[in-house]
Design a protein around this motif. Structure first.
Motif, PDB file in Angstrom:
ATOM      1  N   ASN A 137       0.813  -1.221   0.000  1.00 46.40           N
ATOM      2  CA  ASN A 137       0.000   0.000   0.000  1.00 46.40           C
ATOM      3  C   ASN A 137       0.845   1.268   0.000  1.00 46.40           C
ATOM      4  OD1 ASN A 137      -2.608  -1.039  -0.144  1.00 46.40           O
ATOM      5  ND2 ASN A 137      -2.635  -1.487   2.058  1.00 46.40           N
ATOM      6  N   ARG A 138       2.144   1.089   0.133  1.00 49.48           N
ATOM      7  CA  ARG A 138       3.060   2.225  -0.018  1.00 49.48           C
ATOM      8  C   ARG A 138       4.223   1.783  -0.883  1.00 49.48           C
ATOM      9  NH1 ARG A 138       7.809   3.485   2.266  1.00 49.48           N
ATOM     10  NH2 ARG A 138       8.459   5.685   2.280  1.00 49.48           N
ATOM     11  N   TRP A 139       4.432   2.514  -1.969  1.00 49.60           N
ATOM     12  CA  TRP A 139       5.531   2.204  -2.874  1.00 49.60           C
ATOM     13  C   TRP A 139       6.683   3.168  -2.615  1.00 49.60           C
ATOM     14  CZ3 TRP A 139       2.764   1.789  -8.313  1.00 49.60           C
ATOM     15  CH2 TRP A 139       1.917   0.666  -8.309  1.00 49.60           C
ATOM     16  N   ASP A 140       7.837   2.629  -2.294  1.00 48.05           N
ATOM     17  CA  ASP A 140       9.031   3.452  -2.141  1.00 48.05           C
ATOM     18  C   ASP A 140       9.766   3.462  -3.477  1.00 48.05           C
ATOM     19  OD1 ASP A 140      11.219   4.850  -1.341  1.00 48.05           O
ATOM     20  OD2 ASP A 140      12.109   3.217  -0.179  1.00 48.05           O
ATOM     21  N   LEU A 141       9.863   4.639  -4.088  1.00 49.69           N
ATOM     22  CA  LEU A 141      10.500   4.768  -5.401  1.00 49.69           C
ATOM     23  C   LEU A 141      11.943   5.246  -5.306  1.00 49.69           C
ATOM     24  CD1 LEU A 141       7.583   6.547  -7.332  1.00 49.69           C
ATOM     25  CD2 LEU A 141       7.940   4.098  -6.961  1.00 49.69           C
TER      26      LEU A 141
ATOM     27  N   THR B  76      11.278   9.412  -2.005  1.00 47.61           N
ATOM     28  CA  THR B  76      10.081   9.580  -2.836  1.00 47.61           C
ATOM     29  C   THR B  76       9.233   8.316  -2.743  1.00 47.61           C
ATOM     30  OG1 THR B  76      11.251  11.028  -4.383  1.00 47.61           O
ATOM     31  CG2 THR B  76       9.223   9.998  -5.166  1.00 47.61           C
ATOM     32  N   SER B  77       7.975   8.475  -2.424  1.00 50.15           N
ATOM     33  CA  SER B  77       7.097   7.313  -2.292  1.00 50.15           C
ATOM     34  C   SER B  77       5.674   7.690  -2.687  1.00 50.15           C
ATOM     35  CB  SER B  77       7.118   6.774  -0.857  1.00 50.15           C
ATOM     36  OG  SER B  77       6.623   7.752   0.041  1.00 50.15           O
ATOM     37  N   ILE B  78       4.828   6.662  -2.856  1.00 48.15           N
ATOM     38  CA  ILE B  78       3.402   6.845  -3.149  1.00 48.15           C
ATOM     39  C   ILE B  78       2.620   6.030  -2.134  1.00 48.15           C
ATOM     40  CG2 ILE B  78       1.590   6.673  -4.896  1.00 48.15           C
ATOM     41  CD1 ILE B  78       3.721   6.558  -7.040  1.00 48.15           C
TER      42      ILE B  78
ATOM     43  N   VAL C 208       5.982  10.716 -11.510  1.00 47.21           N
ATOM     44  CA  VAL C 208       4.935   9.713 -11.291  1.00 47.21           C
ATOM     45  C   VAL C 208       4.359   9.852  -9.887  1.00 47.21           C
ATOM     46  CG1 VAL C 208       4.448   7.238 -11.113  1.00 47.21           C
ATOM     47  CG2 VAL C 208       5.890   8.092 -12.966  1.00 47.21           C
ATOM     48  N   SER C 209       5.210  10.175  -8.915  1.00 45.16           N
ATOM     49  CA  SER C 209       4.715  10.303  -7.540  1.00 45.16           C
ATOM     50  C   SER C 209       3.728  11.453  -7.403  1.00 45.16           C
ATOM     51  CB  SER C 209       5.895  10.502  -6.574  1.00 45.16           C
ATOM     52  OG  SER C 209       6.477  11.785  -6.728  1.00 45.16           O
ATOM     53  N   PHE C 210       3.786  12.415  -8.325  1.00 48.68           N
ATOM     54  CA  PHE C 210       2.866  13.550  -8.273  1.00 48.68           C
ATOM     55  C   PHE C 210       1.557  13.285  -9.016  1.00 48.68           C
ATOM     56  CE2 PHE C 210       6.957  16.206  -8.075  1.00 48.68           C
ATOM     57  CZ  PHE C 210       6.978  16.117  -6.703  1.00 48.68           C
ATOM     58  N   VAL C 211       1.460  12.152  -9.713  1.00 46.29           N
ATOM     59  CA  VAL C 211       0.260  11.855 -10.498  1.00 46.29           C
ATOM     60  C   VAL C 211      -0.894  11.428  -9.594  1.00 46.29           C
ATOM     61  CG1 VAL C 211      -0.722  10.294 -12.229  1.00 46.29           C
ATOM     62  CG2 VAL C 211       1.554  11.282 -12.575  1.00 46.29           C
ATOM     63  N   LYS C 212      -0.583  10.727  -8.521  1.00 44.90           N
ATOM     64  CA  LYS C 212      -1.651  10.160  -7.691  1.00 44.90           C
ATOM     65  C   LYS C 212      -2.567  11.217  -7.093  1.00 44.90           C
ATOM     66  CE  LYS C 212      -2.159   9.372  -3.598  1.00 44.90           C
ATOM     67  NZ  LYS C 212      -2.081   9.126  -2.139  1.00 44.90           N
TER      68      LYS C 212
ATOM     69  N   GLY D 254      -1.866  26.546  -9.809  1.00 45.84           N
ATOM     70  CA  GLY D 254      -0.968  25.490 -10.248  1.00 45.84           C
ATOM     71  C   GLY D 254      -1.544  24.104 -10.010  1.00 45.84           C
ATOM     72  N   SER D 255      -2.231  23.911  -8.887  1.00 43.99           N
ATOM     73  CA  SER D 255      -2.847  22.612  -8.601  1.00 43.99           C
ATOM     74  C   SER D 255      -3.991  22.332  -9.569  1.00 43.99           C
ATOM     75  CB  SER D 255      -3.363  22.579  -7.161  1.00 43.99           C
ATOM     76  OG  SER D 255      -2.302  22.671  -6.246  1.00 43.99           O
ATOM     77  N   ARG D 256      -4.770  23.359  -9.888  1.00 41.53           N
ATOM     78  CA  ARG D 256      -5.850  23.168 -10.866  1.00 41.53           C
ATOM     79  C   ARG D 256      -5.280  22.829 -12.239  1.00 41.53           C
ATOM     80  NH1 ARG D 256      -8.819  28.528 -10.718  1.00 41.53           N
ATOM     81  NH2 ARG D 256      -7.188  29.249  -9.304  1.00 41.53           N
ATOM     82  N   GLN D 257      -4.213  23.520 -12.611  1.00 45.75           N
ATOM     83  CA  GLN D 257      -3.569  23.252 -13.899  1.00 45.75           C
ATOM     84  C   GLN D 257      -3.030  21.817 -13.941  1.00 45.75           C
ATOM     85  OE1 GLN D 257      -0.141  25.772 -14.729  1.00 45.75           O
ATOM     86  NE2 GLN D 257      -0.985  26.239 -16.740  1.00 45.75           N
ATOM     87  N   HIS D 258      -2.445  21.380 -12.818  1.00 42.57           N
ATOM     88  CA  HIS D 258      -1.925  20.021 -12.736  1.00 42.57           C
ATOM     89  C   HIS D 258      -3.065  19.006 -12.853  1.00 42.57           C
ATOM     90  CE1 HIS D 258       0.523  16.859 -10.292  1.00 42.57           C
ATOM     91  NE2 HIS D 258       0.589  16.628 -11.590  1.00 42.57           N
ATOM     92  N   SER D 259      -4.189  19.286 -12.222  1.00 45.75           N
ATOM     93  CA  SER D 259      -5.331  18.375 -12.275  1.00 45.75           C
ATOM     94  C   SER D 259      -5.839  18.226 -13.706  1.00 45.75           C
ATOM     95  CB  SER D 259      -6.453  18.879 -11.366  1.00 45.75           C
ATOM     96  OG  SER D 259      -6.077  18.823 -10.014  1.00 45.75           O
ATOM     97  N   VAL D 260      -5.926  19.339 -14.425  1.00 49.38           N
ATOM     98  CA  VAL D 260      -6.366  19.288 -15.825  1.00 49.38           C
ATOM     99  C   VAL D 260      -5.388  18.452 -16.645  1.00 49.38           C
ATOM    100  CG1 VAL D 260      -6.669  20.679 -17.908  1.00 49.38           C
ATOM    101  CG2 VAL D 260      -7.658  21.454 -15.755  1.00 49.38           C
ATOM    102  N   ALA D 261      -4.084  18.653 -16.437  1.00 47.44           N
ATOM    103  CA  ALA D 261      -3.077  17.911 -17.193  1.00 47.44           C
ATOM    104  C   ALA D 261      -3.157  16.413 -16.917  1.00 47.44           C
ATOM    105  CB  ALA D 261      -1.682  18.439 -16.850  1.00 47.44           C
TER     106      ALA D 261
END
Length: 701
Positions: free
Chosen positions: A40-44, A56-58, A101-105, A146-153
């Protein structure tokens, strides 16, 4: 646990599948410690090769089932795919870095929570109307632009993978929001200012900070380095003794002990000791053992007679023999001998000073400085140039088109100031290992502590740790200044703490603005502007030319704003280009008012705008027009302000320019006894300047 098959050469992951199956992993990482798909936690972090990187983890724990498995499948594919899908408006698919990738979640989780609140079972129900509702929700959510822009992307990235993701995440075939640009969907952003988002370090903070860093590197280091060297030897020697399992027999032990006692006496020191609560003193047997390479209990039990015969008194602490002799303007920076327990703290201060000098005078990115290795410094005696070789991380691409995980050796070395060379040499001595800025400069413990289950694999200090180091450095300096009544304290910067990324921005500002009165500005900035711009900034992969262009653009806008304010308050212009100067100043205000630049490349392009071709000179403004210029050759890109011709049609003057001419006129000698040729020339220059002043004054309202 498994998900549906995905369109790659690899089979669909199951619970025990490594998360970093298709990524290179640091060689020191044991395969059995890697995160698995079912976790349930990925360490990258094991796949990130920057030694200065943070962990960096998810974490998937907050995602409800069955969405959790679906998101895992999507992110696993982003991590391991060989052929990324192109996003809308993108020219080609680029493989995401692990940090990306860690910022995609986050944005996907935000969309899932919104969908669950409206009873949606899958993203297949995200038609145009639903997406517009979600867009409105983002606007009302209070998150940053910036967060809204990231969400759209990320919604658009997910749509690009609609045929490959788990069914629950598959979106309809119609492109989200008809591929409309994010700025049209979100409106004009109001949360940024028309300047670089990384604030430069203010002069009031920079000047004393940099001055003290230089003082540490050039002067105080002569005390810190030998004391820290002895500190290191006592620790390493003790460790080697225990690892080898040696036992010093009595004669050999007495001989070594006698040598140590003689060294203490020669340094004017007593026996290493401590003060007890009742005011009495006792010997620090453990420290004495460090010096002799044996065990403290052995000395306490068998060697008291030898110690008593030496006649040495017991000190209030354990002191190092090199002592401290350096003074700051006649004041000892450290009175007396240095305590053994303080040596590491002072070495850290010196290490931080080395970072400040290297980062500020080189223009390197934080990660480039923090991953410098021993042997990176080179000197070219023919050209008398110091250069650094190292790894660049930003902009380094691999064969897959994405970020090169292991970075890339920079093709051209960084050209640096001799002060940087000195700081590198000191940092190498303190680091005593592969990296100039390791996690810690403290040698390993005599008795190694139990290793934690997880330790960040990167062996360099992080940018966050360096920011703390700089704050500690300023705190020590301010304490020293207060104790000795010195005025050169380091005040807090109005834009917050000094982070490593701010040095690069500040250097770019100073190269462009060339302020006078800063620390050795005339020499250092001149050197940097020529050599760094040619050797470091000249390579566009460094990104530094964009930073310089950004600062140049800001400078031109500031100049135009000041000139417009001058005109609005009744300021007068004279000279053949006076009308053109006013036209450009007014046009700049109209064209660039409220203009926001997010990249240096935009600034580099806008710098070519004819309206911005105004250059302040000595007693004039050059309103540059290539066809009329008298100072340039066919290959020059701009005016030569050192070779202005008095009859050039590009000249305009303001009242402050004329004040400079007044000052120059006052400095001209009126020596009638000088040789005739010199006197005639001086007289001609005087008349020329006087006529310019009179012409300006005649038109002054």
């Amino acid at each position: 646990m498994s998900i549906h098959a995905i369109d790659t050469a690899r089979p669909a992951p199951v619970s025990d599948t490594p998360v970093l199956l298709g990524r290179p992993v640091r060689p020191e990482i044991a395969p059995e410690t890697l995160s698995r798909f079912g976790d349930n936690r990925w360490d990258l972090t094991a796949g990130i090769f920057e030694d200065h990187s943070d962990s960096t983890s998810i974490n998937f724990k907050r995602l409800p089932q069955p969405w959790r498995d679906a998101v895992k499948g999507y992110l696993w594919q982003l991590i391991n795919e060989d052929h990324p899908r192109a996003l809308p408006s993108a020219r080609a698919g680029i493989r995401c870095s692990l940090r990306s990738v860690s910022f995609v979640k986050g944005p996907i989780e935000r969309l899932i929570i919104w969908a669950l609140g409206r009873g949606l079972e899958s993203f297949a129900e995200l038609d145009a109307a639903r997406l517009n509702e979600y867009l409105a929700h983002l606007g009302d959510s209070g998150v940053s632009y910036g967060s809204r822009q990231h969400s759209v992307a990320e919604v658009r990235r997910l749509w690009a993978y609609r045929g490959l993701v788990p069914p629950r995440l598959a979106m309809p075939d119609a492109p989200p929001w008809d591929d409309a640009p994010a700025r049209e969907l979100l409106g004009a952003r109001s949360d940024v200012q028309p300047h670089n988002r990384i604030p430069r370090i203010g002069d009031a903070t920079l000047v004393p900070l940099f001055a003290w860093a230089i003082r540490f590197v050039e002067e105080i280091s002569w005390d810190i380095r030998p004391n820290f060297g002895e500190f290191r030897r006592t620790i390493v020697g003790g460790r080697e003794y225990r690892q080898a399992g040696r036992r010093l027999y009595e004669a050999e032990r007495h001989q070594k002990l006698t040598q140590v006692l003689a060294q203490l006496r020669a340094a004017g020191l007593g026996l290493p000791g401590r003060v007890l609560t009742d005011g009495s003193r006792e010997i620090r047997w453990a420290h004495l053992a460090r010096l002799t390479g044996t065990l403290g209990a052995t000395h306490a039990k068998y060697d008291r007679s030898v110690i008593e015969a030496s006649g040495l008194q017991i000190d209030d602490n354990a002191y190092l023999t090199p002592g401290c002799a350096v003074t700051v303007d006649g004041i000892p920076w450290h009175p007396g001998s240095m305590k053994y327990d303080d040596a590491l703290d002072y070495a850290r201060l010196l290490h931080t000073a080395c970072y400040i000098v290297i980062a500020y005078l080189s223009g390197m990115r934080p990660g480039e400085v923090l991953t410098l290795t021993a042997g990176c410094l080179h000197h070219d005696p023919e050209r008398d140039l110091w250069t650094l070789t190292g790894t660049r991380w930003k902009g380094a691409t691999g064969p897959h088109g994405g970020k090169a995980e292991e970075g890339a050796t920079r093709e051209n070395p960084w050209v640096v100031h001799p002060l940087v060379a000195q700081a590198v040499t000191v940092a190498e001595e303190l680091g005593d290992g592969r990296l100039l800025f390791p996690k810690s400069i403290r040698p390993k413990e005599n008795h190694p502590k139990t290793r934690r289950e997880w330790v960040r694999p990167g062996q360099a200090r992080t940018a966050t740790q360096v920011a703390v180091d700089i704050a500690s450095f300023a705190e020590w300096v301010n304490s020293f200044c207060r104790a000795n009544g010195r005025p050169d304290t380091i005040p807090n910067d109005p834009d917050g703490r000094i982070t490593p990324s701010r040095f690069r921005r500040t250097l770019a500002w100073h190269i462009v603005r060339r302020p006078r009165g800063l620390v050795a500005a005339a020499i250092q900035y001149g050197h940097i502007n020529v050599h760094v711009t040619q050797g470091y900034a000249g390579n566009y992969t460094s990104g530094f030319p964009d930073d310089l262009a950004f600062e140049q653009w800001l400078e031109r806008i500031d100049q135009a704003t000041d000139l417009e304010a001058y005109l609005d308050t009744g300021g007068h212009l004279s000279g053949p280009a006076a009308g053109e100067l006013e036209h450009r100043v007014r046009g700049t205000g109209k064209k660039f008012a409220g203009k926001i630049l997010l990249t240096g490349r935009q600034a580099r392009k806008l710098l070519q705008d004819p309206l911005l071709q105004v250059y302040p000179g000595r007693g004039l403004h050059c309103v540059f027009d290539r066809a009329k210029a008298r100072c340039i050759t066919a290959t020059d890109d701009g005016p030569d302000l050192s070779g202005c011709q008095p009859d050039c049609s590009n000249i305009a003057r303001t009242s402050p320019d004329v004040e400079q001419l007044h000052a120059r006129l006052a400095r001209l000698p009126d020596d009638t006894l000088a040789p005739p040729i010199r006197h005639q020339r001086t007289t001609a220059i005087r008349k020329s300047i006087q006529s310019i002043i009179e012409a300006h004054q005649e038109g002054t309202p």
